[in-house]
Design an enzyme around this catalytic site. Structure first.
Site, PDB file in Angstrom:
ATOM      1  N   HIS A  17       0.838  -1.212   0.000  1.00 53.13           N
ATOM      2  CA  HIS A  17       0.000   0.000   0.000  1.00 53.13           C
ATOM      3  C   HIS A  17       0.872   1.260   0.000  1.00 53.13           C
ATOM      4  O   HIS A  17       0.595   2.206  -0.747  1.00 53.13           O
ATOM      5  CB  HIS A  17      -0.911   0.042   1.241  1.00 53.13           C
ATOM      6  N   LYS A  41     -16.147  -7.484   4.427  1.00 50.85           N
ATOM      7  CA  LYS A  41     -14.910  -8.198   4.757  1.00 50.85           C
ATOM      8  C   LYS A  41     -14.720  -8.443   6.254  1.00 50.85           C
ATOM      9  O   LYS A  41     -13.785  -9.121   6.639  1.00 50.85           O
ATOM     10  CB  LYS A  41     -13.708  -7.398   4.250  1.00 50.85           C
ATOM     11  N   ARG A  90      -2.343  -5.557  -8.746  1.00 49.81           N
ATOM     12  CA  ARG A  90      -1.182  -6.443  -8.578  1.00 49.81           C
ATOM     13  C   ARG A  90      -1.099  -7.486  -9.677  1.00 49.81           C
ATOM     14  O   ARG A  90      -0.060  -7.703 -10.269  1.00 49.81           O
ATOM     15  CB  ARG A  90      -1.268  -7.170  -7.226  1.00 49.81           C
ATOM     16  N   SER A 128      -3.229  -7.907   2.335  1.00 47.95           N
ATOM     17  CA  SER A 128      -3.461  -7.817   3.782  1.00 47.95           C
ATOM     18  C   SER A 128      -3.856  -9.180   4.330  1.00 47.95           C
ATOM     19  O   SER A 128      -3.476  -9.551   5.446  1.00 47.95           O
ATOM     20  CB  SER A 128      -4.569  -6.806   4.071  1.00 47.95           C
TER      21      SER A 128
HETATM   22  O1  PNS Z   1      -9.144  -2.560   0.139  1.00 49.53           O
HETATM   23  P1  PNS Z   1     -10.438  -3.003  -0.487  1.00 49.53           P
HETATM   24  O2  PNS Z   1     -11.199  -3.869   0.465  1.00 49.53           O
HETATM   25  O3  PNS Z   1     -10.244  -3.668  -1.821  1.00 49.53           O
HETATM   26  O4  PNS Z   1     -11.292  -1.656  -0.747  1.00 49.53           O
HETATM   27  C1  PNS Z   1     -12.597  -1.718  -1.285  1.00 49.53           C
HETATM   28  C2  PNS Z   1     -13.272  -0.326  -1.214  1.00 49.53           C
HETATM   29  C3  PNS Z   1     -13.287   0.175   0.199  1.00 49.53           C
HETATM   30  C4  PNS Z   1     -12.490   0.633  -2.085  1.00 49.53           C
HETATM   31  C5  PNS Z   1     -14.726  -0.482  -1.782  1.00 49.53           C
HETATM   32  O5  PNS Z   1     -15.380  -1.475  -1.071  1.00 49.53           O
HETATM   33  C6  PNS Z   1     -15.508   0.831  -1.682  1.00 49.53           C
HETATM   34  O6  PNS Z   1     -15.355   1.682  -2.512  1.00 49.53           O
HETATM   35  N1  PNS Z   1     -16.345   0.960  -0.627  1.00 49.53           N
HETATM   36  C7  PNS Z   1     -17.153   2.125  -0.414  1.00 49.53           C
HETATM   37  C8  PNS Z   1     -18.619   1.858  -0.779  1.00 49.53           C
HETATM   38  C9  PNS Z   1     -18.843   2.053  -2.274  1.00 49.53           C
HETATM   39  O7  PNS Z   1     -18.737   3.134  -2.800  1.00 49.53           O
HETATM   40  N2  PNS Z   1     -19.159   0.938  -2.958  1.00 49.53           N
HETATM   41  C10 PNS Z   1     -19.405   0.975  -4.378  1.00 49.53           C
HETATM   42  C11 PNS Z   1     -18.145   0.836  -5.183  1.00 49.53           C
HETATM   43  S1  PNS Z   1     -18.008  -0.802  -5.761  1.00 49.53           S
END
Ligand code: PNS
Length: 162
Positions: A17, A41, A90, A128
């Site tokens: 990150h 998650k 990645r 992670s």
């Molecule tokens: O590190 P991650 O778990 O891959 O991050 C995922 C994240 C937090 C970027 C995604 O779940 C997100 O954007 N969450 C906020 C809610 C949202 O806007 N969801 C719609 C987009 S798919």
């Protein structure tokens, strides 16, 4: 001033990150590391810990702030007056989900772009989840996370003495 939002669960933040943070700063004047609750998650670490550790992991960089956010990412980006979402890519396995999210976000806000950055090869396999599994079985962590994160993970998985 170009502002980027780097969203994620950061459960916990890894050296992969921070590699993306460093790369983002070549493209953006200011970067917001946006820590999401992500109930899908069920994170191991609390939001407060994830934010705190992300702050420590990025303290060497100027022009980076860390903030928790809730709700739709698109709305958060708009509210913060940011110009793009940054995501690390990645491997091919990341692509499908990232592609879905990027297009969905662009459907909600046609002006919003997602910029994908590839981490250094040494972190291309790092997640992670893998770091948490290593911690669970007492594996070495310092190569993958900062010492403060390693300590926090060890604390989480420390078994009570019987
Ligand atoms: O590190 P991650 O778990 O891959 O991050 C995922 C994240 C937090 C970027 C995604 O779940 C997100 O954007 N969450 C906020 C809610 C949202 O806007 N969801 C719609 C987009 S798919």
């Amino acid at each position: 001033m170009r502002v980027g939002v780097y969203p994620g669960t950061f459960d916990p933040i890894t050296r992969g990150h921070t590699d993306i943070v460093a790369r983002s700063l070549h493209l953006f004047d200011h970067l917001i590391v946006a820590v999401a609750p992500n109930p899908r998650k069920e994170p191991l670490l609390s939001m407060a810990d994830r934010v705190e550790l992300a702050k420590i992991a990025t303290k060497e960089f100027s022009h980076v702030e860390v903030e928790a956010f809730d709700g739709l990412l698109v709305e958060y980006v708009r509210k913060r007056g940011a110009h793009a979402i940054i995501r690390g890519l990645r491997a091919l396995s990341d692509f499908e989900h990232e592609f879905q999210m990027a297009l969905l976000n662009r459907k909600i806000d046609a002006q919003l772009e997602t910029v994908f950055l590839m981490p250094s090869e040494e972190y291309s396999y790092l997640t992670s989840s893998i770091v948490k599994e290593l911690a669970m079985f007492g594996g070495p962590l310092e190569e993958f996370v900062i010492p403060e994160v390693a300590e926090k993970l060890r604390e989480c998985y420390r078994r009570p003495q019987s």
